[in-house]
Design a protein around this motif. Structure first.
Motif, PDB file in Angstrom:
ATOM      1  N   ARG A 201     -13.441   0.448 -23.784  1.00  0.00           N
ATOM      2  CA  ARG A 201     -13.800   1.308 -24.743  1.00  0.00           C
ATOM      3  C   ARG A 201     -15.674   1.441 -24.711  1.00  0.00           C
ATOM      4  O   ARG A 201     -16.327   0.298 -24.384  1.00  0.00           O
ATOM      5  N   ALA A 202     -15.290   2.793 -24.914  1.00  0.00           N
ATOM      6  CA  ALA A 202     -16.928   3.008 -24.550  1.00  0.00           C
ATOM      7  C   ALA A 202     -17.392   3.435 -25.673  1.00  0.00           C
ATOM      8  O   ALA A 202     -16.572   4.959 -25.865  1.00  0.00           O
ATOM      9  N   GLU A 203     -18.378   4.014 -26.706  1.00  0.00           N
ATOM     10  CA  GLU A 203     -18.483   5.348 -27.584  1.00  0.00           C
ATOM     11  C   GLU A 203     -20.046   5.327 -27.766  1.00  0.00           C
ATOM     12  O   GLU A 203     -20.862   4.127 -27.323  1.00  0.00           O
ATOM     13  N   ARG A 204     -20.891   6.515 -28.208  1.00  0.00           N
ATOM     14  CA  ARG A 204     -21.969   6.987 -27.851  1.00  0.00           C
ATOM     15  C   ARG A 204     -22.518   6.381 -29.263  1.00  0.00           C
ATOM     16  O   ARG A 204     -21.237   7.346 -30.613  1.00  0.00           O
ATOM     17  N   ARG A 205     -23.171   5.865 -30.336  1.00  0.00           N
ATOM     18  CA  ARG A 205     -24.033   5.646 -31.169  1.00  0.00           C
ATOM     19  C   ARG A 205     -24.981   6.292 -31.744  1.00  0.00           C
ATOM     20  O   ARG A 205     -25.875   6.504 -30.677  1.00  0.00           O
ATOM     21  N   THR A 206     -25.588   6.072 -32.319  1.00  0.00           N
ATOM     22  CA  THR A 206     -27.143   6.536 -32.511  1.00  0.00           C
ATOM     23  C   THR A 206     -27.595   6.180 -34.029  1.00  0.00           C
ATOM     24  O   THR A 206     -27.180   5.015 -34.783  1.00  0.00           O
ATOM     25  N   VAL A 207     -28.675   5.205 -34.057  1.00  0.00           N
ATOM     26  CA  VAL A 207     -29.764   4.253 -34.889  1.00  0.00           C
ATOM     27  C   VAL A 207     -30.672   5.292 -35.781  1.00  0.00           C
ATOM     28  O   VAL A 207     -31.530   6.004 -34.840  1.00  0.00           O
ATOM     29  N   ARG A 208     -30.633   5.617 -36.730  1.00  0.00           N
ATOM     30  CA  ARG A 208     -31.694   6.618 -37.170  1.00  0.00           C
ATOM     31  C   ARG A 208     -32.883   5.207 -37.826  1.00  0.00           C
ATOM     32  O   ARG A 208     -33.088   4.088 -37.900  1.00  0.00           O
ATOM     33  N   VAL A 209     -34.432   5.803 -37.132  1.00  0.00           N
ATOM     34  CA  VAL A 209     -35.843   5.504 -37.545  1.00  0.00           C
ATOM     35  C   VAL A 209     -36.589   5.684 -38.403  1.00  0.00           C
ATOM     36  O   VAL A 209     -36.409   7.408 -38.178  1.00  0.00           O
ATOM     37  N   GLU A 210     -36.577   5.679 -39.173  1.00  0.00           N
ATOM     38  CA  GLU A 210     -37.490   5.839 -40.194  1.00  0.00           C
ATOM     39  C   GLU A 210     -38.657   5.451 -40.820  1.00  0.00           C
ATOM     40  O   GLU A 210     -39.255   5.677 -41.784  1.00  0.00           O
ATOM     41  N   ARG A 211     -39.214   4.341 -39.847  1.00  0.00           N
ATOM     42  CA  ARG A 211     -40.208   3.318 -39.719  1.00  0.00           C
ATOM     43  C   ARG A 211     -41.186   4.256 -39.133  1.00  0.00           C
ATOM     44  O   ARG A 211     -43.038   3.962 -40.474  1.00  0.00           O
ATOM     45  N   PHE A 212     -42.042   5.360 -38.971  1.00  0.00           N
ATOM     46  CA  PHE A 212     -43.094   6.300 -38.462  1.00  0.00           C
ATOM     47  C   PHE A 212     -43.199   6.985 -39.205  1.00  0.00           C
ATOM     48  O   PHE A 212     -42.462   8.302 -39.791  1.00  0.00           O
ATOM     49  N   GLU A 213     -44.394   7.104 -40.411  1.00  0.00           N
ATOM     50  CA  GLU A 213     -44.979   8.653 -40.475  1.00  0.00           C
ATOM     51  C   GLU A 213     -45.378   9.869 -39.558  1.00  0.00           C
ATOM     52  O   GLU A 213     -45.105  10.833 -40.585  1.00  0.00           O
ATOM     53  N   THR A 214     -46.023   9.336 -38.816  1.00  0.00           N
ATOM     54  CA  THR A 214     -46.616  10.376 -38.159  1.00  0.00           C
ATOM     55  C   THR A 214     -45.794  10.232 -36.363  1.00  0.00           C
ATOM     56  O   THR A 214     -45.617   8.928 -36.025  1.00  0.00           O
ATOM     57  N   PRO A 215     -45.549  11.032 -35.177  1.00  0.00           N
ATOM     58  CA  PRO A 215     -45.518  10.779 -33.824  1.00  0.00           C
ATOM     59  C   PRO A 215     -46.545  10.366 -33.353  1.00  0.00           C
ATOM     60  O   PRO A 215     -45.860   9.093 -32.330  1.00  0.00           O
ATOM     61  N   GLU A 216     -47.499  10.450 -33.954  1.00  0.00           N
ATOM     62  CA  GLU A 216     -49.046   9.239 -33.451  1.00  0.00           C
ATOM     63  C   GLU A 216     -48.361   8.128 -33.544  1.00  0.00           C
ATOM     64  O   GLU A 216     -48.896   6.791 -33.366  1.00  0.00           O
ATOM     65  N   ALA A 217     -47.736   8.161 -34.946  1.00  0.00           N
ATOM     66  CA  ALA A 217     -47.774   6.379 -35.578  1.00  0.00           C
ATOM     67  C   ALA A 217     -46.881   6.036 -35.147  1.00  0.00           C
ATOM     68  O   ALA A 217     -46.833   4.675 -34.388  1.00  0.00           O
ATOM     69  N   PHE A 218     -45.761   6.820 -34.384  1.00  0.00           N
ATOM     70  CA  PHE A 218     -44.847   5.797 -33.447  1.00  0.00           C
ATOM     71  C   PHE A 218     -45.636   5.335 -31.792  1.00  0.00           C
ATOM     72  O   PHE A 218     -45.624   4.925 -31.912  1.00  0.00           O
ATOM     73  N   ARG A 219     -46.042   6.129 -31.465  1.00  0.00           N
ATOM     74  CA  ARG A 219     -46.681   6.140 -30.152  1.00  0.00           C
ATOM     75  C   ARG A 219     -46.939   4.289 -29.723  1.00  0.00           C
ATOM     76  O   ARG A 219     -47.954   4.018 -28.985  1.00  0.00           O
ATOM     77  N   ASP A 220     -48.428   5.395 -31.095  1.00  0.00           N
ATOM     78  CA  ASP A 220     -49.162   3.516 -31.545  1.00  0.00           C
ATOM     79  C   ASP A 220     -48.803   2.334 -31.927  1.00  0.00           C
ATOM     80  O   ASP A 220     -49.037   1.001 -31.586  1.00  0.00           O
ATOM     81  N   TYR A 221     -47.885   2.287 -31.944  1.00  0.00           N
ATOM     82  CA  TYR A 221     -46.865   1.204 -32.517  1.00  0.00           C
ATOM     83  C   TYR A 221     -46.394   0.588 -31.429  1.00  0.00           C
ATOM     84  O   TYR A 221     -46.697  -0.382 -30.816  1.00  0.00           O
TER      85      TYR A 221
END
Length: 283
Positions: A201-221
């Motif tokens: 059994r295979a299923e594609r799912r997603t996890v929602r990530v709302e941790r970062f204020e900006t794209p640059e914050a994601f990168r730096d993290y």
């Protein structure tokens, strides 16, 4: 014999690099802050219950192993990088979970044949460089009729695209190594497991990530905490232009994936493949 010795030495060196990669940065905080729900999702999909013997391969800090233990199972959390266990033990103690932590190479698991009722991995075994070797081990240690459960980032999802973004800046992979996000391709997994499993059994799912204020914050993290990203930046540390280019590319990746509507913060959805299967009664 010389060729075999050389191959074994090369493999040991490769595994030492992998261990060092995951020991740097702060993966425990990333796992706790960004993807804490994934382990429980895998445990639920595997139907883990009290009395079962469960192996978590590439367990890291126990994202899946700890929920399995809390379900009453007898759990072994194994990982190539035991430096991650200290954080896992703290979380387990806080949550009242009892389990065993054991250093182990996913491509050469130190366990007997058919030893576990459930063999699972949550974004862990996907980083073993030799996919078939690792898949063979998952099957080997699972009892006939037992469950194999895998949760992996997909190639076309956000993390798969992040690895594709970093690839031009990364050191060349060793001979025979395969890219981690392939474990998130259903056809690839079916080929790895073959007719040794049933009831896939295979299923594609997603996890929602709302941790970062900006794209640059994601990168730096990720530059600060995530071993694979840190390794890529180290590879180009003496080239300011390439470092700046990777900075832009990772921020642009997050910017392109941002689902927010201008309300503040960067909203991302990371796709993963959740696959479960039953080991065939006859090998």
């Amino acid at each position: 014999m010389t060729t075999q010795n050389s191959s074994a030495e090369a493999d040991r060196a490769l595994k030492a690099k992998h261990r060092a990669m995951w020991a740097q940065g702060d993966y425990p905080s990333l796992a706790a802050e960004i993807i804490p729900s994934l382990g429980a999702a895998l445990v639920e999909a595997c139907g883990v219950r009290a009395g079962q013997r469960v192996l978590d391969v590439g367990a890291g800090t126990g994202n899946a192993a700890i929920p399995a233990a809390l379900a009453g199972a007898d759990v072994v959390a194994s990982d190539l990088t035991p430096e991650l266990f200290e954080a896992g033990r703290r979380v387990a103690e806080q949550r009242g979970a009892r389990l065993t932590w054991q250093e182990a190479d996913a491509e050469a698991l130190p366990f007997g044949d058919a030893e576990f009722d459930v063999v699972m991995s949550c974004v862990g075994v996907m980083f073993a460089p030799h996919h078939q070797r690792a898949a063979d081990e998952l099957v080997r240690v699972c009892r006939p009729g037992g469950t194999i459960g895998l949760l992996n980032w997909t190639p076309r999802g956000f993390i798969g695209r992040m690895f594709a973004t970093m690839k031009p800046y990364a050191p060349p992979p060793p001979p025979g190594a395969q890219p981690p996000p392939l474990w998130g391709d259903e056809d690839h997994l079916r080929a790895l497991l073959g007719d040794r499993v049933t009831d896939v059994r295979a299923e594609r799912r997603t996890v929602r990530v709302e941790r970062f204020e900006t794209p640059e914050a994601f990168r730096d993290y990720f530059k600060e905490r995530y071993g694979p990203t840190i390794t890529v930046y180290k590879n180009i540390a003496d080239d300011p232009e390439r470092t700046a280019a990777l900075d832009r590319d990772l921020a642009d990746l997050a910017r392109d994936g941002d689902l927010s509507t201008g309300g503040g913060g960067t909203v991302l959805e990371w796709e993963y493949l959740l696959l479960t299967a039953r080991r065939a009664d006859t090998p």
